[in-house]
Motif scaffolding. Sequence first.
Motif, PDB file in Angstrom:
ATOM      1  N   PRO A  71       0.813  -1.226   0.000  1.00 53.21           N
ATOM      2  CA  PRO A  71       0.000   0.000   0.000  1.00 53.21           C
ATOM      3  C   PRO A  71       0.842   1.271   0.000  1.00 53.21           C
ATOM      4  N   ALA A  72       1.941   1.277   0.774  1.00 60.83           N
ATOM      5  CA  ALA A  72       2.801   2.455   0.802  1.00 60.83           C
ATOM      6  C   ALA A  72       3.521   2.654  -0.528  1.00 60.83           C
ATOM      7  N   LEU A  73       3.895   1.559  -1.186  1.00 67.22           N
ATOM      8  CA  LEU A  73       4.549   1.654  -2.496  1.00 67.22           C
ATOM      9  C   LEU A  73       3.599   2.256  -3.524  1.00 67.22           C
ATOM     10  N   VAL A  74       2.356   1.783  -3.548  1.00 66.45           N
ATOM     11  CA  VAL A  74       1.367   2.340  -4.471  1.00 66.45           C
ATOM     12  C   VAL A  74       1.115   3.806  -4.157  1.00 66.45           C
ATOM     13  N   GLY A  75       0.989   4.131  -2.857  1.00 65.52           N
ATOM     14  CA  GLY A  75       0.761   5.515  -2.479  1.00 65.52           C
ATOM     15  C   GLY A  75       1.896   6.425  -2.903  1.00 65.52           C
ATOM     16  N   SER A  76       3.147   5.989  -2.760  1.00 71.07           N
ATOM     17  CA  SER A  76       4.287   6.812  -3.163  1.00 71.07           C
ATOM     18  C   SER A  76       4.318   7.030  -4.667  1.00 71.07           C
ATOM     19  N   VAL A  77       4.030   5.981  -5.432  1.00 72.43           N
ATOM     20  CA  VAL A  77       4.013   6.121  -6.891  1.00 72.43           C
ATOM     21  C   VAL A  77       2.910   7.097  -7.328  1.00 72.43           C
ATOM     22  N   MET A  78       1.733   6.986  -6.721  1.00 70.37           N
ATOM     23  CA  MET A  78       0.648   7.907  -7.055  1.00 70.37           C
ATOM     24  C   MET A  78       1.010   9.337  -6.665  1.00 70.37           C
ATOM     25  N   MET A  79       1.653   9.501  -5.530  1.00 69.67           N
ATOM     26  CA  MET A  79       2.075  10.838  -5.112  1.00 69.67           C
ATOM     27  C   MET A  79       3.077  11.429  -6.090  1.00 69.67           C
ATOM     28  N   MET A  80       4.024  10.631  -6.560  1.00 72.53           N
ATOM     29  CA  MET A  80       5.021  11.151  -7.498  1.00 72.53           C
ATOM     30  C   MET A  80       4.385  11.551  -8.816  1.00 72.53           C
ATOM     31  N   VAL A  81       3.355  10.833  -9.239  1.00 68.29           N
ATOM     32  CA  VAL A  81       2.640  11.227 -10.461  1.00 68.29           C
ATOM     33  C   VAL A  81       2.017  12.613 -10.290  1.00 68.29           C
ATOM     34  N   VAL A  82       1.355  12.828  -9.156  1.00 69.88           N
ATOM     35  CA  VAL A  82       0.737  14.132  -8.896  1.00 69.88           C
ATOM     36  C   VAL A  82       1.805  15.218  -8.790  1.00 69.88           C
ATOM     37  N   ILE A  83       2.903  14.919  -8.110  1.00 66.57           N
ATOM     38  CA  ILE A  83       3.966  15.915  -7.936  1.00 66.57           C
ATOM     39  C   ILE A  83       4.542  16.336  -9.283  1.00 66.57           C
ATOM     40  N   ILE A  84       4.813  15.363 -10.148  1.00 68.67           N
ATOM     41  CA  ILE A  84       5.397  15.690 -11.458  1.00 68.67           C
ATOM     42  C   ILE A  84       4.420  16.514 -12.291  1.00 68.67           C
ATOM     43  N   VAL A  85       3.152  16.095 -12.319  1.00 70.35           N
ATOM     44  CA  VAL A  85       2.157  16.795 -13.138  1.00 70.35           C
ATOM     45  C   VAL A  85       1.911  18.199 -12.610  1.00 70.35           C
ATOM     46  N   ALA A  86       1.912  18.371 -11.285  1.00 74.62           N
ATOM     47  CA  ALA A  86       1.585  19.664 -10.707  1.00 74.62           C
ATOM     48  C   ALA A  86       2.778  20.602 -10.616  1.00 74.62           C
ATOM     49  N   THR A  87       3.977  20.065 -10.447  1.00 76.29           N
ATOM     50  CA  THR A  87       5.136  20.903 -10.163  1.00 76.29           C
ATOM     51  C   THR A  87       5.934  21.267 -11.405  1.00 76.29           C
ATOM     52  N   PHE A  88       6.177  20.318 -12.284  1.00 68.84           N
ATOM     53  CA  PHE A  88       7.053  20.585 -13.426  1.00 68.84           C
ATOM     54  C   PHE A  88       6.506  21.681 -14.343  1.00 68.84           C
ATOM     55  N   PRO A  89       5.248  21.625 -14.792  1.00 73.51           N
ATOM     56  CA  PRO A  89       4.767  22.705 -15.667  1.00 73.51           C
ATOM     57  C   PRO A  89       4.744  24.060 -14.968  1.00 73.51           C
ATOM     58  N   VAL A  90       4.307  24.083 -13.709  1.00 75.96           N
ATOM     59  CA  VAL A  90       4.240  25.359 -12.993  1.00 75.96           C
ATOM     60  C   VAL A  90       5.637  25.934 -12.776  1.00 75.96           C
ATOM     61  N   GLY A  91       6.571  25.089 -12.342  1.00 70.95           N
ATOM     62  CA  GLY A  91       7.922  25.576 -12.086  1.00 70.95           C
ATOM     63  C   GLY A  91       8.621  26.065 -13.342  1.00 70.95           C
ATOM     64  N   VAL A  92       8.535  25.298 -14.413  1.00 68.68           N
ATOM     65  CA  VAL A  92       9.186  25.707 -15.663  1.00 68.68           C
ATOM     66  C   VAL A  92       8.487  26.934 -16.248  1.00 68.68           C
ATOM     67  N   GLY A  93       7.155  26.972 -16.172  1.00 69.09           N
ATOM     68  CA  GLY A  93       6.437  28.142 -16.664  1.00 69.09           C
ATOM     69  C   GLY A  93       6.805  29.407 -15.908  1.00 69.09           C
ATOM     70  N   ALA A  94       6.921  29.313 -14.580  1.00 69.10           N
ATOM     71  CA  ALA A  94       7.328  30.473 -13.791  1.00 69.10           C
ATOM     72  C   ALA A  94       8.738  30.919 -14.159  1.00 69.10           C
ATOM     73  N   ALA A  95       9.637  29.950 -14.367  1.00 63.82           N
ATOM     74  CA  ALA A  95      11.010  30.297 -14.738  1.00 63.82           C
ATOM     75  C   ALA A  95      11.057  30.973 -16.103  1.00 63.82           C
ATOM     76  N   ILE A  96      10.265  30.479 -17.043  1.00 63.52           N
ATOM     77  CA  ILE A  96      10.234  31.102 -18.377  1.00 63.52           C
ATOM     78  C   ILE A  96       9.749  32.536 -18.284  1.00 63.52           C
ATOM     79  N   TYR A  97       8.698  32.765 -17.500  1.00 61.98           N
ATOM     80  CA  TYR A  97       8.193  34.137 -17.371  1.00 61.98           C
ATOM     81  C   TYR A  97       9.237  35.038 -16.713  1.00 61.98           C
ATOM     82  N   LEU A  98       9.843  34.588 -15.623  1.00 61.90           N
ATOM     83  CA  LEU A  98      10.784  35.433 -14.898  1.00 61.90           C
ATOM     84  C   LEU A  98      12.017  35.762 -15.723  1.00 61.90           C
ATOM     85  N   GLU A  99      12.461  34.834 -16.565  1.00 60.77           N
ATOM     86  CA  GLU A  99      13.687  35.049 -17.326  1.00 60.77           C
ATOM     87  C   GLU A  99      13.457  35.669 -18.699  1.00 60.77           C
ATOM     88  N   GLU A 100      12.337  35.368 -19.327  1.00 61.14           N
ATOM     89  CA  GLU A 100      12.131  35.780 -20.715  1.00 61.14           C
ATOM     90  C   GLU A 100      11.113  36.902 -20.884  1.00 61.14           C
TER      91      GLU A 100
END
Length: 566
Positions: free
Chosen positions: A341-370
């Motif tokens: 159960p903990a293994l499944v929970g960690s994998v599901m959490m990482m999916v949410v983290i990647i989907v929620a964090t990567f676009p927002v973080g890269v988008g913010a960096a693009i705006y701040l720099e460009e």
Amino acid sequence: MAAPEQDTGFGTGTSGVSRIRGTAFEAVCLAATSFALVTVLVLLLFVAADAFRPLSADPGWHLVYFLTLVVPVLGLAVYYYRLDAPAGEVAYSTTGIPVVGLLVAGGMLVVIVELISVIELFALTLATAVSAGVIVAHGRVRPQAALERLGVIVLAPTVAVFGLPPAEFNTVFNWLTTQLGLGPVLQTRITSLRELVMMVPVLPADWLLLLITLTVPVAGLFGLFMGRRRDSRRDGLALLGGTVVLAAAGFVLGPLVGIGAEAWILATSFTVPPLAFYVEGVVRREEGTAGLVFPVVAVVGVLLGAVLVRQLGFAAPDPWLDVGFLLSPTSRTPADAGIYPALVGSVMMMVVIIVATFPVGVGAAIYLEEYAPSTGLVGKFVTLIEINIGNLAGVPSVVYGLLALALFIRFINMPTGSVIVGALAVGLLILPIVIISAQEAIRAVPDSHRQASYGMGATKWQTTRNVVLPQAMPGILTGTILALGRAIGETAPLLMVGLAASVRLAPNGFFDLGAAMPRQIFSWSTELEPAFRHGVLAAGVVTLLAVLLLMNGTAIVIRNKYQRDS
């Protein structure tokens, strides 16, 4: 005639340059690095020894596998290292590709068992494919209608997957269409294509749906790449057909070897096409072909060792980390405790983290720099934001747990201890790291490349998309890899948002009560029974490290691809 100045080693004479300090600094750095690596290696060996318990096996078991597996594999490894480096790269790649493919297949099997049925996966895949076809067709029929294409990009996946609109939004949608002079367009809800597929009374068997949903697309993608590389559509179709036939044979062969047809199809889909694609490239280049022997020797050594051990009656190790540990829930009895159960929970959490964090973080960096202005009142505000982002990267993780508790649970009323709350809490923690690393990568792109793009008539967005991002992507992915490595091991935010110490059932959705491997390992560390603290705990740590290495390895492969392309 004056005597020449003598170099005293540490002096600053003009007749020579001292190398003693540089050599000493190099030696100190080498010693410090070696000490750190050896310390970590020793720690990992102790943990691995507790998890696998190799000394619990008969000495004859070790001797058999030493002769059948270790000696041939080490001999080949030394040969590759000393005499044929390209073959060594081929050997390790052809060994690693099936391993990674089997791990991905195992993760996909967990998704099918716990999160989504085969029928739902088939319906979702079909709806996504149809919506993608609509978008591509619209782009070819009306290439100049940019605004219209934006509406198609938004509406086509929405209608195909979710329907339009949900019943509770009919009033709002009709009000908007009335204000535009179109009148009330929708009187009832439009059923999505995904739902229509699931309502079909008769569908093929699950193994056949899985063959259509996963095997055909994956093998078709690798077949397309192979056909383009060899400039032969027949070779691509041969890869597709061979994979489909081998996967379909799992309906008969799977039960014979003790696994289900679905597991056979998943393993075939994620191992055979990439391995065949890589081996074909090695054979075509005729470089390092001797490395193809390595996985064959390893497999033969394992099989031969298993036969000899069984015939000679030697007892195998009794490890804590085995298949039962990976597929069982936790228990008050150490011998029955598992991490599933903990293994499944960690994998599901990482999916949410990647989907929620990567676009927002890269988008913010693009705006701040460009795009963000550097002068005026807005420029000062942007500078203040950047300073705060840098400060947030050093905030203790428990503070982000308190923030998530107040924001997601108290204010938004998300379920306490759910997978999505834990993922968003950890996502907030690594978001500043992703932004800062992406900023540095974008800032490292030479400004002359931007000016050259502008000189050719490209717009700001075209320059950012086609010039800046491809060159910055390796650095962006490097920062993201480090951030995700920190995210998967965080415990304090999970404690603050109420993630369970242990659960008996794996979560069936992102809003279900979940556990995570760091939280479960922390719970085992507080147990009084030594078997938990030395055996079960070590098995959990090795499992967490394996997931981390698999995730980071995949990200590194993607990063290296961008480095080669740029």
